[in-house]
Design an enzyme around this catalytic site. Structure first.
Site, PDB file in Angstrom:
ATOM      1  N   LYS A  67      39.355  29.204  36.727  1.00 14.91           N
ATOM      2  CA  LYS A  67      38.674  30.138  35.824  1.00 14.91           C
ATOM      3  C   LYS A  67      38.907  29.741  34.366  1.00 14.91           C
ATOM      4  CE  LYS A  67      36.444  33.669  34.218  1.00 14.91           C
ATOM      5  NZ  LYS A  67      36.782  35.077  34.484  1.00 14.91           N
ATOM      6  N   LYS A 126      41.069  35.767  24.599  1.00 16.43           N
ATOM      7  CA  LYS A 126      42.250  35.798  25.470  1.00 16.43           C
ATOM      8  C   LYS A 126      42.206  34.669  26.496  1.00 16.43           C
ATOM      9  CE  LYS A 126      41.899  37.990  29.098  1.00 16.43           C
ATOM     10  NZ  LYS A 126      41.548  37.759  30.527  1.00 16.43           N
TER      11      LYS A 126
END
Length: 291
Positions: A170, A238
């Protein structure tokens, strides 16, 4: 039909709950806010009073939370981790640090609890459609048991390796998406500088080698300047910090990552963090506002 516990009925989590209920599963879900409870009920699920409560009698428990500290907090002392029992499967579909994920895997495995790290890609639209791409790390046998449930949520379910591999995949995905959005944003500013028909130009580009899911999904937002969040800049910022941390840990240089990461930080500093990540276009336009 499975009994499923779910923590995190946000922009992504709420439609995922809806799809699980629509598939005939019984879902008990927890969210911290009144809005979360409203989303849970609207999805046809039952509301739990705590993260630990969702594990009671569940075959499988899913978390879909914004960041690493959120997952740690939900699992923490007296929380979900303590409530999980041997034989249950815990599936974390959040996007968090791979090293933290590995620690959670190992801690739960010592108690006979199977875990999968299964972050997703595709954004809000794919969450509603049930067509997410799900990148799964952990034991293949655990995925075999969880696959039927995950098929309610995603069109592509890929076992990418052991504990933490889903999160690392990811991270790589988010690097590519960020670089793609930035490239499209710069291309748009270039096209606008020459007075090109933006709608036609992007349609032509998307039909060729430079076409992408980003351009397909975000084209209307780029053209209309409508940046309502499907995936907020703060969250992508993030995610890129996770990429940089993983690269530092591996001792590798990712120069383009460093550049795109700084652009994402700049977007947050400019007050764009609450907008969709396609609003990086606003940042590059601002940089060229004198032209």
């Amino acid at each position: 039909m499975s009994s499923i516990g779910f923590v995190g009925p946000g922009i992504m989590g709420a439609p995922m709950i809806t799809n699980l209920v629509a598939a005939g599963h019984q879902v008990l879900a927890y969210g911290r806010s009144e809005m979360s409870c409203t989303r849970i009920l609207a999805a046809g699920a039952q509301v739990a009073g705590s993260p630990a409560e969702v594990a009671d009698g569940a075959d499988l428990v899913i978390t879909m939370l914004p960041d690493t500290p959120d997952v740690e907090d939900v699992l923490g002392t007296g929380g979900l981790a303590a409530a999980l029992m041997p034989g249950q499967i815990f599936v974390d579909m959040s996007t968090i640090r791979p090293d933290t994920t590995r620690d959670i895997h190992h801690s739960l495995a010592e108690r006979g609890i199977m875990m999968l790290d299964a972050p997703v890609s595709g954004g809000e639209a794919a969450a509603h459609e049930g067509t997410l791409s799900i990148m799964v790390g952990g034991e293949a046998s655990a995925l075999d048991e969880a696959r039927e449930v995950l098929e309610c949520l995603g069109a592509t379910i890929t076992h990418v390796g052991p504990a933490g591999a889903g999160q690392l995949t990811k991270a790589a995905n988010q690097l590519i998406v960020a670089a793609n959005i930035q490239a499209v944003s710069e291309a748009i500013v270039l096209l606008e500088s020459a007075g090109a028909d933006l709608t036609s130009a992007l349609a032509a580009i998307n039909g060729g080698l430079a076409g992408s899911t980003v351009l397909t999904r975000k084209r209307e937002a780029f053209i209309n300047g409508s940046f309502e969040p499907g995936f907020r800049i703060t969250l992508h910022n993030k995610d890129l910090r996770i990429v940089c941390s993983a690269a530092d840990g591996a001792g590798i240089a990712l120069p383009m990552t460093a550049l795109v990461s700084q652009l994402m930080v700049a977007a947050v500093a400019q007050g764009l963090g609450h907008l969709d990540h396609s609003a990086l276009l606003t940042l590059i336009r601002t940089c060229n506002s004198s032209h």
